[in-house]
Design a protein around this motif. Sequence first.
Motif, PDB file in Angstrom:
ATOM      1  N   LEU A 187      57.236 -63.968 -40.159  1.00  0.00           N
ATOM      2  CA  LEU A 187      56.648 -64.015 -38.813  1.00  0.00           C
ATOM      3  C   LEU A 187      55.146 -64.157 -38.996  1.00  0.00           C
ATOM      4  O   LEU A 187      54.528 -63.371 -39.712  1.00  0.00           O
ATOM      5  N   GLN A 194      46.242 -64.289 -32.000  1.00  0.00           N
ATOM      6  CA  GLN A 194      46.891 -62.974 -32.071  1.00  0.00           C
ATOM      7  C   GLN A 194      46.475 -62.092 -30.884  1.00  0.00           C
ATOM      8  O   GLN A 194      45.422 -62.312 -30.280  1.00  0.00           O
ATOM      9  N   GLY A 197      50.621 -61.653 -27.263  1.00  0.00           N
ATOM     10  CA  GLY A 197      52.058 -61.560 -27.012  1.00  0.00           C
ATOM     11  C   GLY A 197      52.907 -62.603 -27.737  1.00  0.00           C
ATOM     12  O   GLY A 197      54.121 -62.669 -27.530  1.00  0.00           O
ATOM     13  N   VAL A 198      52.293 -63.409 -28.613  1.00  0.00           N
ATOM     14  CA  VAL A 198      53.051 -64.472 -29.287  1.00  0.00           C
ATOM     15  C   VAL A 198      54.014 -63.881 -30.317  1.00  0.00           C
ATOM     16  O   VAL A 198      55.195 -64.244 -30.373  1.00  0.00           O
ATOM     17  N   GLY A 199      53.525 -62.942 -31.115  1.00  0.00           N
ATOM     18  CA  GLY A 199      54.377 -62.294 -32.122  1.00  0.00           C
ATOM     19  C   GLY A 199      55.543 -61.573 -31.461  1.00  0.00           C
ATOM     20  O   GLY A 199      56.684 -61.635 -31.920  1.00  0.00           O
ATOM     21  N   ARG A 200      55.254 -60.913 -30.347  1.00  0.00           N
ATOM     22  CA  ARG A 200      56.319 -60.203 -29.620  1.00  0.00           C
ATOM     23  C   ARG A 200      57.358 -61.205 -29.116  1.00  0.00           C
ATOM     24  O   ARG A 200      58.564 -60.996 -29.255  1.00  0.00           O
ATOM     25  N   GLU A 227      49.799 -52.091 -40.035  1.00  0.00           N
ATOM     26  CA  GLU A 227      50.000 -51.295 -38.816  1.00  0.00           C
ATOM     27  C   GLU A 227      50.327 -52.170 -37.615  1.00  0.00           C
ATOM     28  O   GLU A 227      51.084 -51.767 -36.730  1.00  0.00           O
ATOM     29  N   THR A 228      49.749 -53.368 -37.562  1.00  0.00           N
ATOM     30  CA  THR A 228      50.005 -54.254 -36.413  1.00  0.00           C
ATOM     31  C   THR A 228      51.484 -54.624 -36.347  1.00  0.00           C
ATOM     32  O   THR A 228      52.143 -54.481 -35.310  1.00  0.00           O
ATOM     33  N   TYR A 233      57.152 -53.985 -34.405  1.00  0.00           N
ATOM     34  CA  TYR A 233      58.582 -53.798 -34.678  1.00  0.00           C
ATOM     35  C   TYR A 233      59.097 -52.488 -34.064  1.00  0.00           C
ATOM     36  O   TYR A 233      60.157 -52.452 -33.446  1.00  0.00           O
TER      37      TYR A 233
HETATM   38  C1  LIG Z   1      52.013 -59.190 -36.827  1.00  0.00           C
HETATM   39  C2  LIG Z   1      51.724 -60.412 -35.943  1.00  0.00           C
HETATM   40  C3  LIG Z   1      52.841 -61.427 -36.101  1.00  0.00           C
HETATM   41  C4  LIG Z   1      51.687 -59.940 -34.482  1.00  0.00           C
HETATM   42  O1  LIG Z   1      51.519 -61.078 -33.662  1.00  0.00           O
HETATM   43  P1  LIG Z   1      50.609 -61.018 -32.324  1.00  0.00           P
HETATM   44  O2  LIG Z   1      50.865 -62.256 -31.568  1.00  0.00           O
HETATM   45  O3  LIG Z   1      49.229 -60.697 -32.680  1.00  0.00           O
HETATM   46  O4  LIG Z   1      51.273 -59.750 -31.629  1.00  0.00           O
HETATM   47  P2  LIG Z   1      51.392 -59.491 -30.061  1.00  0.00           P
HETATM   48  O5  LIG Z   1      50.160 -59.932 -29.335  1.00  0.00           O
HETATM   49  O6  LIG Z   1      52.697 -60.044 -29.591  1.00  0.00           O
HETATM   50  O7  LIG Z   1      51.431 -57.911 -30.019  1.00  0.00           O
HETATM   51  C5  LIG Z   1      52.625 -57.253 -30.225  1.00  0.00           C
HETATM   52  C6  LIG Z   1      52.386 -55.805 -30.586  1.00  0.00           C
HETATM   53  O8  LIG Z   1      51.814 -55.714 -31.869  1.00  0.00           O
HETATM   54  C7  LIG Z   1      50.975 -54.557 -31.899  1.00  0.00           C
HETATM   55  N1  LIG Z   1      49.598 -55.011 -32.119  1.00  0.00           N
HETATM   56  C8  LIG Z   1      49.065 -56.222 -31.854  1.00  0.00           C
HETATM   57  N2  LIG Z   1      47.776 -56.255 -32.256  1.00  0.00           N
HETATM   58  C9  LIG Z   1      47.506 -55.028 -32.776  1.00  0.00           C
HETATM   59  C10 LIG Z   1      46.367 -54.441 -33.387  1.00  0.00           C
HETATM   60  N3  LIG Z   1      45.228 -55.130 -33.517  1.00  0.00           N
HETATM   61  N4  LIG Z   1      46.485 -53.184 -33.849  1.00  0.00           N
HETATM   62  C11 LIG Z   1      47.646 -52.477 -33.730  1.00  0.00           C
HETATM   63  N5  LIG Z   1      48.754 -52.999 -33.161  1.00  0.00           N
HETATM   64  C12 LIG Z   1      48.680 -54.242 -32.691  1.00  0.00           C
HETATM   65  C13 LIG Z   1      51.093 -53.884 -30.566  1.00  0.00           C
HETATM   66  O9  LIG Z   1      52.197 -52.994 -30.635  1.00  0.00           O
HETATM   67  C14 LIG Z   1      51.447 -55.064 -29.695  1.00  0.00           C
HETATM   68  O10 LIG Z   1      52.102 -54.676 -28.550  1.00  0.00           O
HETATM   69  P3  LIG Z   1      51.256 -54.396 -27.170  1.00  0.00           P
HETATM   70  O11 LIG Z   1      50.416 -55.605 -26.949  1.00  0.00           O
HETATM   71  O12 LIG Z   1      52.321 -54.202 -26.153  1.00  0.00           O
HETATM   72  O13 LIG Z   1      50.437 -53.191 -27.452  1.00  0.00           O
HETATM   73  C15 LIG Z   1      50.358 -61.057 -36.274  1.00  0.00           C
HETATM   74  O14 LIG Z   1      49.379 -60.068 -36.188  1.00  0.00           O
HETATM   75  C16 LIG Z   1      50.309 -61.714 -37.651  1.00  0.00           C
HETATM   76  O15 LIG Z   1      50.676 -62.885 -37.803  1.00  0.00           O
HETATM   77  N6  LIG Z   1      49.825 -60.949 -38.652  1.00  0.00           N
HETATM   78  C17 LIG Z   1      49.705 -61.449 -40.030  1.00  0.00           C
HETATM   79  C18 LIG Z   1      51.051 -61.738 -40.655  1.00  0.00           C
HETATM   80  C19 LIG Z   1      52.010 -60.581 -40.508  1.00  0.00           C
HETATM   81  O16 LIG Z   1      51.635 -59.438 -40.657  1.00  0.00           O
HETATM   82  N7  LIG Z   1      53.287 -60.921 -40.202  1.00  0.00           N
HETATM   83  C20 LIG Z   1      54.325 -59.963 -39.924  1.00  0.00           C
HETATM   84  C21 LIG Z   1      54.637 -59.007 -40.976  1.00  0.00           C
HETATM   85  S1  LIG Z   1      55.521 -59.649 -42.336  1.00  0.00           S
END
Ligand SMILES: CC(C)(COP(=O)(O)OP(=O)(O)OC[C@H]1O[C@@H](n2cnc3c(N)ncnc32)[C@H](O)[C@@H]1OP(=O)(O)O)[C@@H](O)C(=O)NCCC(=O)NCCS
Length: 253
Positions: A187, A194, A197-200, A227-228, A233
Amino acid sequence: MKSPATNMESLADGSGQAVGWMLRADDCVARVRPWPGEPGTVQLITLEQSAPPARVIHRWMEELGRAGVRLIRTGALGPTIQPAYLECGFSVRQELSLLSHGLVGVRGSVVPSESLMLRRGRRTDLASLAVVDRSAFGPLWAMDVHGVADACQATPHHRLRLALEGSSVIGFAVSGRAGRSAYLQRLAVAPESQGNGVGRALTVDALRWARRQRCTSMMVNTHVENETALALYRSLGFQELAYRLAVLERPLP
Ligand SMILES: CC(C)(COP(=O)(O)OP(=O)(O)OC[C@H]1O[C@@H](n2cnc3c(N)ncnc32)[C@H](O)[C@@H]1OP(=O)(O)O)[C@@H](O)C(=O)NCCC(=O)NCCS
């Protein structure tokens, strides 16, 4: 790196370009890929569920050393497989939390905004996905085109989903299914996209796919300090298992 004659077969992609090796010894098989951006480092993935015996690992180390490899890094290994590698001088490079979802009560929206679109990914998308992967994971842990393709092929069935804003790919998810078990294999969301809401959306989409496939669980792993990802998850109902996975590595003399 040159390939020795025994037990080592070169792997080529569709255009005939060398992309790694298959290693065989006794009944054990491993796939070896160059680690992107780290010359002399390879990733070794064993294709069985059980650990290869230490004598096989030693033999592979000798063969890879002769081929010019300087460091072997494993895939994510479970606690029953790690001891064989540790016995051969490997050490822990990265610890990973393992989380499981029972696929009941999947909540959340698949598309959080009008400008975001999800669609099926194709082979022709792999180059754009590798760019997103590198920007999200950084150069050391990034997957190249072959790594993303491998993640798709890791299970008998898979789903590759892309997140697009306009025509730009801003994220992707690779999910896989083997029997009734599903896996969120990869993912990634581009850093500038980031927090929107794209990851969600991609994770909810993966969970719903797994449920439609009549799977009973979906597993995902991530670095213990990510932590993110862990917050994402957990908020969707994944629960951490009591044991961890580890990526191990060993320099070669
Ligand atoms: C992990 C990842 C996929 C999340 O994608 P994203 O689009 O930024 O996430 P979202 O905007 O959908 O946020 C989903 C949830 O993640 C958490 N989150 C997002 N940004 C955060 C931050 N800066 N700190 C802590 N939690 C965070 C929150 O729980 C958030 O939910 P909320 O908005 O209801 O509070 C992205 O940060 C990423 O690509 N990271 C690097 C690669 C990685 O770690 N991949 C996954 C693990 S293998």
